[in-house]
Design an enzyme around this catalytic site. Structure first.
Site, PDB file in Angstrom:
ATOM      1  N   LYS A  11       0.857  -1.209   0.000  1.00 25.53           N
ATOM      2  CA  LYS A  11       0.000   0.000   0.000  1.00 25.53           C
ATOM      3  C   LYS A  11       0.884   1.248   0.000  1.00 25.53           C
ATOM      4  O   LYS A  11       2.044   1.201   0.413  1.00 25.53           O
ATOM      5  CB  LYS A  11      -0.937   0.040   1.214  1.00 25.53           C
ATOM      6  CG  LYS A  11      -0.255   0.099   2.601  1.00 25.53           C
ATOM      7  CD  LYS A  11       0.050   1.496   3.145  1.00 25.53           C
ATOM      8  CE  LYS A  11       0.807   1.461   4.459  1.00 25.53           C
ATOM      9  NZ  LYS A  11       1.591   2.610   4.781  1.00 25.53           N
ATOM     10  N   ASP A 137      -2.113  -1.646  10.386  1.00 20.56           N
ATOM     11  CA  ASP A 137      -2.301  -1.559   8.924  1.00 20.56           C
ATOM     12  C   ASP A 137      -2.909  -2.821   8.335  1.00 20.56           C
ATOM     13  O   ASP A 137      -3.250  -2.857   7.155  1.00 20.56           O
ATOM     14  CB  ASP A 137      -0.932  -1.379   8.236  1.00 20.56           C
ATOM     15  CG  ASP A 137      -0.465   0.060   8.251  1.00 20.56           C
ATOM     16  OD1 ASP A 137      -1.275   0.941   8.574  1.00 20.56           O
ATOM     17  OD2 ASP A 137       0.720   0.295   7.922  1.00 20.56           O
TER      18      ASP A 137
HETATM   19  O1  C5P Z   1       0.083  -1.359  15.060  1.00 18.03           O
HETATM   20  P1  C5P Z   1       1.509  -1.449  14.650  1.00 18.03           P
HETATM   21  O2  C5P Z   1       2.242  -2.536  15.369  1.00 18.03           O
HETATM   22  O3  C5P Z   1       1.703  -1.543  13.162  1.00 18.03           O
HETATM   23  O4  C5P Z   1       2.180  -0.078  15.088  1.00 18.03           O
HETATM   24  C1  C5P Z   1       3.568   0.101  15.211  1.00 18.03           C
HETATM   25  C2  C5P Z   1       3.820   1.303  16.119  1.00 18.03           C
HETATM   26  O5  C5P Z   1       3.408   2.499  15.440  1.00 18.03           O
HETATM   27  C3  C5P Z   1       3.047   1.278  17.399  1.00 18.03           C
HETATM   28  O6  C5P Z   1       3.775   0.622  18.399  1.00 18.03           O
HETATM   29  C4  C5P Z   1       2.888   2.758  17.718  1.00 18.03           C
HETATM   30  O7  C5P Z   1       4.057   3.247  18.344  1.00 18.03           O
HETATM   31  C5  C5P Z   1       2.791   3.399  16.350  1.00 18.03           C
HETATM   32  N1  C5P Z   1       1.410   3.675  15.934  1.00 18.03           N
HETATM   33  C6  C5P Z   1       0.710   4.693  16.544  1.00 18.03           C
HETATM   34  N2  C5P Z   1      -0.576   4.943  16.161  1.00 18.03           N
HETATM   35  C7  C5P Z   1      -1.172   4.218  15.176  1.00 18.03           C
HETATM   36  C8  C5P Z   1      -0.469   3.173  14.553  1.00 18.03           C
HETATM   37  C9  C5P Z   1       0.828   2.927  14.941  1.00 18.03           C
HETATM   38  O8  C5P Z   1       1.231   5.379  17.429  1.00 18.03           O
HETATM   39  N3  C5P Z   1      -2.418   4.496  14.833  1.00 18.03           N
END
Ligand code: C5P
Length: 284
Positions: A11, A137
């Site tokens: 994406k 994501d």
């Molecule tokens: O959800 P994911 O593991 O992909 O997110 C990685 C990091 O990105 C999270 O630990 C967080 O620090 C940050 N993040 C965030 N807000 C979001 C998505 C991700 O702060 N909506």
């Protein structure tokens, strides 16, 4: 023993706005997500030995429990109590830790693949709920197409198809940690935010030029400071015919949108003189 092969599409973010920090540590976002035809190919095979094995030729991809596709397989094995092992082969084409959801889409493919070979009949919404347990994501990677994403990224509203736009990707071979980027984001110092309403209008009208002009990503304020090369790539894209250019996600991949394939090809040959990972793609 069943086996299935699935395409896992990357994406790009046509825009990314951070609205505020949440109590759970995540951020509330408002972004336009777009699936592209750059893909990894995931082959899932059932095995007798009750282990999960990841096979990938790319040295940048972990083959242990740190791999998000491994986590997806583990979650599904536990949830549905399947007395089987799994071998997951990842043919990697999406740059790793590049803001293109490369890991997330592999995990989404594992969820979709197991739903099929185990005949679970989970709906798309049910798969998206499981996906959110693994990463912000991944629900979008289940859905694909073009969507407005809010909340952590999981509140998805499908938008009109924005298919077949010419996209050039340049990955400056830097692996970026999404967590680090969000941790270093200073919400008060964001100078320029995307006008998401206008961007949605542009998508709905199929107006590529209007969309390209309005694309903004507030995470550039963090990643570009650390890697000024991102700005250089954007400038080179614009000098060589892009309608617009932006960093995707938390970076460091930069993409440009072009009116025609011919214009993209001219820019591509220029970029290839300066950068190694230059990839031609189209929106899905
Ligand atoms: O959800 P994911 O593991 O992909 O997110 C990685 C990091 O990105 C999270 O630990 C967080 O620090 C940050 N993040 C965030 N807000 C979001 C998505 C991700 O702060 N909506």
């Amino acid at each position: 023993m069943e086996k299935i092969k699935i395409n896992a599409y990357a994406k790009i973010n046509l825009s990314l706005d951070v609205i505020g920090k949440r109590e759970d540590g995540y951020h509330n976002l408002r972004m336009i997500m777009q699936e592209i035809d750059l893909k990894d190919i995931i082959t899932i095979s059932e095995t007798k030995d009750e282990n999960i094995k990841i096979i990938c030729k790319s040295k940048k991809v972990p083959t242990d429990e740190k791999n998000i596709a491994y986590k997806a397989a583990m979650l599904m094995l536990k949830k549905y109590e399947k007395p089987t092992g799994l071998t997951i082969e990842i043919e990697k084409h999406i740059p790793v830790a590049g803001g293109l959801a490369g890991g997330s889409t592999d995990a989404a493919a594992v969820l979709k693949g197991l739903n099929e070979i185990w005949e679970l009949n989970l709906t798309q919404n049910e798969l998206m709920e499981i996906a959110l347990e693994l990463g912000s994501d991944i629900p979008f990677c289940i859905m694909g197409g073009t969507a407005l994403a809010r909340g952590r990224g999981e509140e998805l509203t499908p938008l009109k198809s924005f298919k077949d736009r010419h996209i050039l990707l340049v990955n400056p071979d830097i692996s970026v940690s999404t967590k680090d980027v969000y941790d270093n984001l200073d919400l008060k110092s964001i100078e320029e935010r995307p006008d998401t309403g206008t961007l949605i209008e542009a998508v709905e009208d199929g107006d590529t030029e209007k969309l390209a002009k309005c694309m903004r990503n507030v995470l550039e304020s963090v990643t570009v400071k650390k890697y000024p090369m991102i700005d250089e790539i954007k400038e080179t894209m614009m000098k060589n015919g892009a309608l617009g250019s932006l960093m995707s996600g938390s970076g460091a991949t930069v993409f440009g949108i072009f009116k025609t394939e011919e214009e993209l090809d001219i820019c591509k040959s220029q970029m290839e003189n300066q950068f190694k990972n230059v990839i031609k793609a189209k929106t899905n």
